[in-house]
Design a protein around this motif. Sequence first.
Motif, PDB file in Angstrom:
ATOM      1  N   GLN A 122     -60.520  21.221  27.490  1.00 44.15           N
ATOM      2  CA  GLN A 122     -60.611  22.011  26.262  1.00 44.15           C
ATOM      3  C   GLN A 122     -61.072  23.431  26.582  1.00 44.15           C
ATOM      4  N   LEU A 123     -62.060  23.553  27.454  1.00 42.16           N
ATOM      5  CA  LEU A 123     -62.577  24.868  27.818  1.00 42.16           C
ATOM      6  C   LEU A 123     -61.524  25.678  28.566  1.00 42.16           C
ATOM      7  N   LYS A 124     -60.843  25.016  29.476  1.00 44.81           N
ATOM      8  CA  LYS A 124     -59.786  25.712  30.200  1.00 44.81           C
ATOM      9  C   LYS A 124     -58.712  26.208  29.227  1.00 44.81           C
ATOM     10  N   ARG A 125     -58.399  25.367  28.274  1.00 46.30           N
ATOM     11  CA  ARG A 125     -57.392  25.724  27.275  1.00 46.30           C
ATOM     12  C   ARG A 125     -57.818  26.970  26.511  1.00 46.30           C
ATOM     13  N   THR A 126     -59.100  27.086  26.214  1.00 45.37           N
ATOM     14  CA  THR A 126     -59.607  28.266  25.515  1.00 45.37           C
ATOM     15  C   THR A 126     -59.381  29.517  26.355  1.00 45.37           C
ATOM     16  N   GLY A 127     -59.636  29.432  27.645  1.00 46.51           N
ATOM     17  CA  GLY A 127     -59.356  30.570  28.524  1.00 46.51           C
ATOM     18  C   GLY A 127     -57.886  30.947  28.479  1.00 46.51           C
ATOM     19  N   ASN A 128     -57.023  29.942  28.510  1.00 49.03           N
ATOM     20  CA  ASN A 128     -55.586  30.204  28.441  1.00 49.03           C
ATOM     21  C   ASN A 128     -55.199  30.832  27.110  1.00 49.03           C
TER      22      ASN A 128
ATOM     23  N   ILE B 297     -62.501  32.241  32.887  1.00 48.21           N
ATOM     24  CA  ILE B 297     -62.825  30.977  32.222  1.00 48.21           C
ATOM     25  C   ILE B 297     -61.854  29.887  32.667  1.00 48.21           C
ATOM     26  N   GLU B 298     -60.566  30.160  32.595  1.00 46.92           N
ATOM     27  CA  GLU B 298     -59.616  29.076  32.889  1.00 46.92           C
ATOM     28  C   GLU B 298     -59.574  28.764  34.384  1.00 46.92           C
ATOM     29  N   SER B 299     -59.628  29.776  35.224  1.00 42.28           N
ATOM     30  CA  SER B 299     -59.554  29.539  36.659  1.00 42.28           C
ATOM     31  C   SER B 299     -60.786  28.807  37.170  1.00 42.28           C
ATOM     32  N   HIS B 300     -61.953  29.298  36.792  1.00 43.83           N
ATOM     33  CA  HIS B 300     -63.191  28.672  37.257  1.00 43.83           C
ATOM     34  C   HIS B 300     -63.325  27.244  36.718  1.00 43.83           C
ATOM     35  N   THR B 301     -62.995  27.051  35.466  1.00 38.13           N
ATOM     36  CA  THR B 301     -63.153  25.718  34.874  1.00 38.13           C
ATOM     37  C   THR B 301     -62.223  24.718  35.546  1.00 38.13           C
ATOM     38  N   LEU B 302     -60.996  25.140  35.774  1.00 33.44           N
ATOM     39  CA  LEU B 302     -60.060  24.266  36.489  1.00 33.44           C
ATOM     40  C   LEU B 302     -60.646  23.858  37.823  1.00 33.44           C
TER      41      LEU B 302
ATOM     42  N   LEU C 124     -60.219  37.006  16.075  1.00 35.18           N
ATOM     43  CA  LEU C 124     -61.425  36.300  15.639  1.00 35.18           C
ATOM     44  C   LEU C 124     -61.219  34.790  15.605  1.00 35.18           C
ATOM     45  N   ARG C 125     -59.974  34.341  15.595  1.00 33.39           N
ATOM     46  CA  ARG C 125     -59.721  32.885  15.663  1.00 33.39           C
ATOM     47  C   ARG C 125     -60.177  32.296  16.991  1.00 33.39           C
ATOM     48  N   LEU C 126     -60.405  33.174  17.964  1.00 35.41           N
ATOM     49  CA  LEU C 126     -60.899  32.682  19.252  1.00 35.41           C
ATOM     50  C   LEU C 126     -62.389  32.370  19.211  1.00 35.41           C
ATOM     51  N   ARG C 127     -63.069  32.839  18.180  1.00 36.52           N
ATOM     52  CA  ARG C 127     -64.528  32.706  18.209  1.00 36.52           C
ATOM     53  C   ARG C 127     -64.993  31.258  18.183  1.00 36.52           C
ATOM     54  N   ASP C 128     -64.413  30.469  17.307  1.00 36.55           N
ATOM     55  CA  ASP C 128     -64.857  29.067  17.232  1.00 36.55           C
ATOM     56  C   ASP C 128     -64.624  28.323  18.542  1.00 36.55           C
ATOM     57  N   PRO C 129     -63.412  28.376  19.097  1.00 43.86           N
ATOM     58  CA  PRO C 129     -63.244  27.695  20.389  1.00 43.86           C
ATOM     59  C   PRO C 129     -64.158  28.256  21.474  1.00 43.86           C
ATOM     60  N   LEU C 130     -64.453  29.563  21.425  1.00 41.93           N
ATOM     61  CA  LEU C 130     -65.350  30.129  22.437  1.00 41.93           C
ATOM     62  C   LEU C 130     -66.784  29.662  22.230  1.00 41.93           C
ATOM     63  N   ARG C 131     -67.189  29.532  20.987  1.00 46.11           N
ATOM     64  CA  ARG C 131     -68.551  29.031  20.747  1.00 46.11           C
ATOM     65  C   ARG C 131     -68.685  27.600  21.240  1.00 46.11           C
ATOM     66  N   GLN C 132     -67.673  26.795  20.952  1.00 43.49           N
ATOM     67  CA  GLN C 132     -67.691  25.429  21.502  1.00 43.49           C
ATOM     68  C   GLN C 132     -67.653  25.485  23.019  1.00 43.49           C
ATOM     69  N   GLY C 133     -66.862  26.431  23.519  1.00 48.32           N
ATOM     70  CA  GLY C 133     -66.733  26.562  24.970  1.00 48.32           C
ATOM     71  C   GLY C 133     -68.043  26.948  25.623  1.00 48.32           C
TER      72      GLY C 133
ATOM     73  N   ALA D  87     -68.881  34.801  31.185  1.00 52.87           N
ATOM     74  CA  ALA D  87     -67.597  35.292  30.671  1.00 52.87           C
ATOM     75  C   ALA D  87     -67.448  34.971  29.185  1.00 52.87           C
ATOM     76  N   ILE D  88     -67.834  33.773  28.798  1.00 58.00           N
ATOM     77  CA  ILE D  88     -67.717  33.399  27.385  1.00 58.00           C
ATOM     78  C   ILE D  88     -68.680  34.227  26.547  1.00 58.00           C
ATOM     79  N   ASP D  89     -69.905  34.368  27.054  1.00 67.76           N
ATOM     80  CA  ASP D  89     -70.927  35.148  26.352  1.00 67.76           C
ATOM     81  C   ASP D  89     -70.437  36.567  26.107  1.00 67.76           C
ATOM     82  N   GLN D  90     -69.901  37.171  27.151  1.00 63.53           N
ATOM     83  CA  GLN D  90     -69.403  38.546  27.038  1.00 63.53           C
ATOM     84  C   GLN D  90     -68.199  38.614  26.099  1.00 63.53           C
ATOM     85  N   ALA D  91     -67.319  37.628  26.203  1.00 62.21           N
ATOM     86  CA  ALA D  91     -66.120  37.628  25.355  1.00 62.21           C
ATOM     87  C   ALA D  91     -66.499  37.552  23.877  1.00 62.21           C
ATOM     88  N   LEU D  92     -67.491  36.736  23.565  1.00 61.96           N
ATOM     89  CA  LEU D  92     -67.918  36.628  22.162  1.00 61.96           C
ATOM     90  C   LEU D  92     -68.465  37.954  21.661  1.00 61.96           C
ATOM     91  N   HIS D  93     -69.252  38.632  22.466  1.00 64.38           N
ATOM     92  CA  HIS D  93     -69.763  39.951  22.067  1.00 64.38           C
ATOM     93  C   HIS D  93     -68.622  40.929  21.845  1.00 64.38           C
TER      94      HIS D  93
END
Lengths: 208, 439
Positions: B145-151, B108-113, B182-191, B319-325
């Motif tokens: 913001q998305l890159k930050r979520t990966g980080n 997520i972070e590498s590709h988004t950057l 689970l705190r990652l879920r909201d930023p990942l959903r936005q992501g 990657a985000i889809d899989q991470a959320l699952h």
Amino acid sequence: MGAAGWERSAAASEQVVGICIIGLGNEHRGDDAVGIRIARQIASEGWDGVVAVPLNADDGTALLHAVRDAQTAYVVDAVSAEATPGTIIRLVLSRQSRFARFKRVQGEEKCPDGEEIPAPPPRPDRSRLRSPIGTISSHGLGVLEVMELGRTLGVLPERLVIYGIVGRAFDPGQGLSPEVERAAMQLIGRLYRIARRREAGRCTNSHW
Amino acid sequence: MTTPKQRTLTIKVDALARVEGEGALLIKSRDGQPQELRLIIYEPPRFFEAFLRGRDHAEAPDLTARICGICPVAYQMSSCNALEGLLGLAVPPEIRRMRLLLYYGEWIESHTLHVALLHAPDFLGYDSVIPMAKDYPDVVRRALQLKRTGNQIIALFGGREIHPINVRIGGFYAAPSREDALRLRDPLRQGLEIAQEIARWVAGFEFPDFEQDYEFVALRHPDEYAILEGRIVSNKGIDAAVSQFEDLFVEQQVPYSNALHATVKGRGSYLVGPLARFNLNFDQLSPLAREVARAVGISPPLRNPFQSIIVRSIEVVHAIDQALHLLDSYEPPERPWVEDAVKAGVGHGASEAPRGILYHRYRLSDQGLIEAARIVPPTSQNQKRIEDDLWRFAPRVLSLPKEQATWLCEQAIRNYDPCISCATHFLRVTIDDGRDATR
């Protein structure tokens, strides 16, 4: 595209502290480690009201995140320039001005102040100053470019001071050149005096 | 005296912008045809391989993570694969899930950057992200913001955003709580929303009509879009275990570069990375990622390297889809590692770094010390392929004004998101104009 989500705001998870000092570099490339070493040293000494954050300079965007809520932020890094190794230079950027005030500082010696240099154009003069100040670095963005990006996006601190220490050697391996080591100690002393004098600003502390 | 047709042009980029590390490009041309073309990599020659000799094998994940500040997880995972394979360690599913999460964070972070900050400016005619951010501030903010979520994923499971410290042979030193995860879920959903927006955005760029007959090489896993491990496959008949890597691919030193050139034995250059994965493993992308790909108009066979930027954005969706699952069912293991072992022998491992297959091989003594190491990053495998592409692409652009030609060649190199490891970030660009007066 929807509303911006990456803005200047104090989220609930952020901790308000006094002054933010960020040390950038690559700790595996000789003098490029000096910024990280300085930040770690300050962090280990636990100065009141100061958060020191070592950052691997591969990721300039992390720097942007670290400074975005600070009133004043200090960034410390190695530079390569046509100057004696161990020279300390200071660049002051402001949110309003497109110019950086440049000053050469060595120890307590004061040089004529006020030389103004323009903020980097899209393709800055890379032959004059090496990374990360003034260049587009690996994996994207050098310090000044990141700061320009921050200004464009409206997340730049009110005032940002960049201290660069001119390095001698950036070969793979660990260890600072003696003159860079001495300059690092001088700069730590300077930052300590600034921290004692400076009015408390705001800074984030979000590393694990 | 040269006639207007006998024009020589030298494009010399002493240091490439917006690529990781220190690289340079030299093209000498005559009458619009390249005569000499070199992609010159300055990376410290095999420094880390030498550095590993004599070290305890348990240090390998930590040491190799320092090779790259943007893809340290890839080095850790390939290292663990190689050593755990030799030592006979099998990580249980709950630890494997943590590794997947960590690795998805890196994708997520590498590709988004790369997509949003480094490569997108090329397609829109900007010198860099800074002028682009003036016209597209929302895109850049949301990409950050998305890159930050990966980080943040890497920080949580890796212990630190840069050079994660929580990875060890056999798993992890510590596992975050379910509550923290689970705190990652909201930023990942936005992501996930942002990632789809970015995919639609980049799919609308203009792409040069440039297709090549690649040998795509990637890992293939029976159950998932390969990232952590798999067999080596290609679209031209390769299907082999990772232990056969050095039988399949040959590296040769070229005099002008510290990096080696890799070819398929008996054949030519090959391509690893997102385009290879997309073409070989499309059926294993998440349903949402496949749907987004079709919606933006791409599906295999995809042979235009300029469209790699779209593929990277699709991989971020995946990657985000899989991470959320994975987060939905995440429970911290009671002990997030399996015990290490000591055994002499040779171990081979590979994983899919953001840029492609990253191969490690170690030989250990019976005290568990590293006697020899070999690390083959994806960018060095692609280097010959990048040059081959440039040979074919250059004739289209060499008749343009020099600055434009240079820029387009650099853009072509950035199709590969090359990562030239462990650099000090400095770049110098000096243009040596070998042009004669007739141009």
